[in-house]
Motif scaffolding. Sequence first.
Motif, PDB file in Angstrom:
ATOM      1  N   VAL A   1      49.427  43.117  47.623  1.00 44.17           N
ATOM      2  CA  VAL A   1      49.039  44.453  46.908  1.00 44.17           C
ATOM      3  C   VAL A   1      48.279  45.403  47.776  1.00 44.17           C
ATOM      4  CG1 VAL A   1      47.811  45.287  44.789  1.00 44.17           C
ATOM      5  CG2 VAL A   1      49.625  43.615  44.372  1.00 44.17           C
ATOM      6  N   GLU A   2      47.409  44.528  48.442  1.00 40.51           N
ATOM      7  CA  GLU A   2      46.377  45.109  49.361  1.00 40.51           C
ATOM      8  C   GLU A   2      47.182  45.764  50.421  1.00 40.51           C
ATOM      9  OE1 GLU A   2      42.686  43.912  52.234  1.00 40.51           O
ATOM     10  OE2 GLU A   2      43.729  42.209  51.235  1.00 40.51           O
ATOM     11  N   LEU A   3      48.148  45.160  51.124  1.00 43.91           N
ATOM     12  CA  LEU A   3      49.045  45.620  51.956  1.00 43.91           C
ATOM     13  C   LEU A   3      49.603  47.121  51.553  1.00 43.91           C
ATOM     14  CD1 LEU A   3      50.088  45.547  54.795  1.00 43.91           C
ATOM     15  CD2 LEU A   3      52.033  43.919  53.935  1.00 43.91           C
ATOM     16  N   LEU A   4      50.219  47.087  50.357  1.00 42.51           N
ATOM     17  CA  LEU A   4      50.876  48.131  49.598  1.00 42.51           C
ATOM     18  C   LEU A   4      50.041  49.215  49.324  1.00 42.51           C
ATOM     19  CD1 LEU A   4      53.086  45.909  47.062  1.00 42.51           C
ATOM     20  CD2 LEU A   4      54.199  47.486  48.697  1.00 42.51           C
ATOM     21  N   GLN A   5      48.749  48.845  48.994  1.00 44.56           N
ATOM     22  CA  GLN A   5      47.673  49.933  48.995  1.00 44.56           C
ATOM     23  C   GLN A   5      47.534  50.518  50.166  1.00 44.56           C
ATOM     24  OE1 GLN A   5      44.721  47.662  46.853  1.00 44.56           O
ATOM     25  NE2 GLN A   5      45.403  48.045  44.663  1.00 44.56           N
ATOM     26  N   GLN A   6      47.294  49.899  51.187  1.00 42.50           N
ATOM     27  CA  GLN A   6      47.193  50.192  52.658  1.00 42.50           C
ATOM     28  C   GLN A   6      48.330  51.138  53.202  1.00 42.50           C
ATOM     29  OE1 GLN A   6      45.898  47.855  55.940  1.00 42.50           O
ATOM     30  NE2 GLN A   6      47.812  48.085  56.859  1.00 42.50           N
ATOM     31  N   GLN A   7      49.624  50.805  52.638  1.00 44.28           N
ATOM     32  CA  GLN A   7      50.668  51.667  52.929  1.00 44.28           C
ATOM     33  C   GLN A   7      50.806  52.955  52.289  1.00 44.28           C
ATOM     34  OE1 GLN A   7      54.679  50.778  51.365  1.00 44.28           O
ATOM     35  NE2 GLN A   7      55.437  50.786  53.432  1.00 44.28           N
ATOM     36  N   ASN A   8      50.255  52.891  50.918  1.00 41.03           N
ATOM     37  CA  ASN A   8      50.430  53.885  50.214  1.00 41.03           C
ATOM     38  C   ASN A   8      49.480  55.155  50.656  1.00 41.03           C
ATOM     39  OD1 ASN A   8      48.513  55.536  47.883  1.00 41.03           O
ATOM     40  ND2 ASN A   8      50.629  55.099  47.119  1.00 41.03           N
ATOM     41  N   GLU A   9      48.425  55.020  51.649  1.00 37.86           N
ATOM     42  CA  GLU A   9      47.600  55.957  52.252  1.00 37.86           C
ATOM     43  C   GLU A   9      48.634  56.768  53.457  1.00 37.86           C
ATOM     44  OE1 GLU A   9      44.521  56.855  51.600  1.00 37.86           O
ATOM     45  OE2 GLU A   9      44.732  55.382  49.775  1.00 37.86           O
ATOM     46  N   ILE A  10      49.534  56.072  53.840  1.00 43.53           N
ATOM     47  CA  ILE A  10      50.437  56.840  54.890  1.00 43.53           C
ATOM     48  C   ILE A  10      51.889  57.094  54.362  1.00 43.53           C
ATOM     49  CG2 ILE A  10      48.977  55.727  56.724  1.00 43.53           C
ATOM     50  CD1 ILE A  10      51.313  53.534  56.962  1.00 43.53           C
ATOM     51  N   VAL A  11      52.108  56.763  52.985  1.00 45.99           N
ATOM     52  CA  VAL A  11      53.552  57.180  52.744  1.00 45.99           C
ATOM     53  C   VAL A  11      53.636  58.773  52.216  1.00 45.99           C
ATOM     54  CG1 VAL A  11      55.005  56.809  50.561  1.00 45.99           C
ATOM     55  CG2 VAL A  11      53.885  54.663  51.939  1.00 45.99           C
ATOM     56  N   ALA A  12      54.722  59.167  52.487  1.00 43.44           N
ATOM     57  CA  ALA A  12      54.866  60.744  52.158  1.00 43.44           C
ATOM     58  C   ALA A  12      55.456  60.712  50.873  1.00 43.44           C
ATOM     59  CB  ALA A  12      55.772  61.515  53.053  1.00 43.44           C
ATOM     60  N   GLU A  13      56.458  59.679  50.462  1.00 44.95           N
ATOM     61  CA  GLU A  13      57.391  59.743  49.335  1.00 44.95           C
ATOM     62  C   GLU A  13      57.610  58.413  49.106  1.00 44.95           C
ATOM     63  OE1 GLU A  13      60.734  62.415  49.138  1.00 44.95           O
ATOM     64  OE2 GLU A  13      59.833  64.082  49.898  1.00 44.95           O
ATOM     65  N   TYR A  14      57.828  58.163  47.616  1.00 44.59           N
ATOM     66  CA  TYR A  14      58.527  56.989  47.285  1.00 44.59           C
ATOM     67  C   TYR A  14      59.953  57.377  46.672  1.00 44.59           C
ATOM     68  CZ  TYR A  14      54.097  54.413  47.432  1.00 44.59           C
ATOM     69  OH  TYR A  14      53.093  53.776  48.072  1.00 44.59           O
TER      70      TYR A  14
END
Length: 391
Positions: free
Chosen positions: A227-240
């Motif tokens: 989850v920590e890694l996913l939250q880090q990724q969330n900051e650089i994601v444009a879209e899901y």
Amino acid sequence: MKKQLLVPAFASAALLVLAGCSSDGQSGDGLFIDVPDIPMAEELGAAEDASLDIVAWSGFVEPEWSDQFTEDTGCVVNRRVAGTSDEMVTLMRTGEYDLVSASGDASLRLIAGGDVAPINLDLIPNFGDDIVEGMKGQIYDTINGQSYGVPIGRGANILQYNSEVVTETPESWDVVWEADSPYAGQIIAYDAPIYIADAAVYLMTHEPDLGITNPYALDETQLAAAVELLQQQNEIVAEYWADPVAQITSFVGGTTVVGTSWEVLRKFTEDTEKFGGTLPVEGSTGWSDAWMLSSEADAPNCAYLWMDYTSSPEVNGAIAMNFGMAPANAAFCETSDEAAQHCEDFNATDEEYFSNVWFWTTPIEQCVDGRTDVTCTNFQQWTEAWLTVKG
């Protein structure tokens, strides 16, 4: 085969209790857990004078082959297209459908809930030596050595990229996970709780001290790391994305240039040469779909006839080509030059390729990696964790 043989022995879901499983969690006799005691059909009867109601992914049940099935058997096919595994589970639990084309993130939920019945493969002649070995005996649809699914096809969740921006083929998933990715703000990710497993696959290689050996068997510490890694990724994601059309639109429109994809999606873009796809060094998650029979089926004989019909090389191959996946019946690959090319494009018989793919499997409290000294997190916990990722 009598309908009453397929009625659930228990009305409610049984507690899943792990008794043991294969050491790698990927093949063999499947998973060993306590599940509702649903009787298996012992023989095939006459086709019912009732419709065969199927919940399926788009492209799995089309008139070009269902009409011929009706002509051959008298079984009239009614299709209900579902867009997500959650929708499939919900629909199957109404008892209104005979069959479902379930992916691994739905299978164990249906089995544990008594919603589907074990399948007698002896009643499916086309399920034979030509069914690829990598789709037999898997933990997502084979329980206590008993099959609950008839394989349809499989695919990997690959790393897709715009070659005009990402000019070198990425060797690692780091371009979508690390905060300093040169493509930050142009990344697309899959929108579902099962995507937590993608983070776990990355951590298996880059954080080995976490001890993750199966991305669907995460204890609380391992889930927190994912989850920590996913939250880090969330900051650089444009879209899901969950809708394939939205994923294609995002890439074609230039909003995103790299991210998770199905193998077939890049082939649907306007400029196929522009979009590449690769299976990075860490491996990936993937999906494997199978027909599963409702424990309350009104037309179980028609359902068995359908599972056999669609397991033939020609029909299974037609479904695979229509949807864009590797077929389950390898004999299809030898039916024509076009079939051979499709099988090559989707790595149909390349078990080495798929050995690096972790197929979707419903996370349960009993660790499917074989650990018995800890309790693993279940799908509900993953669902709650996913909400914290997206905010």
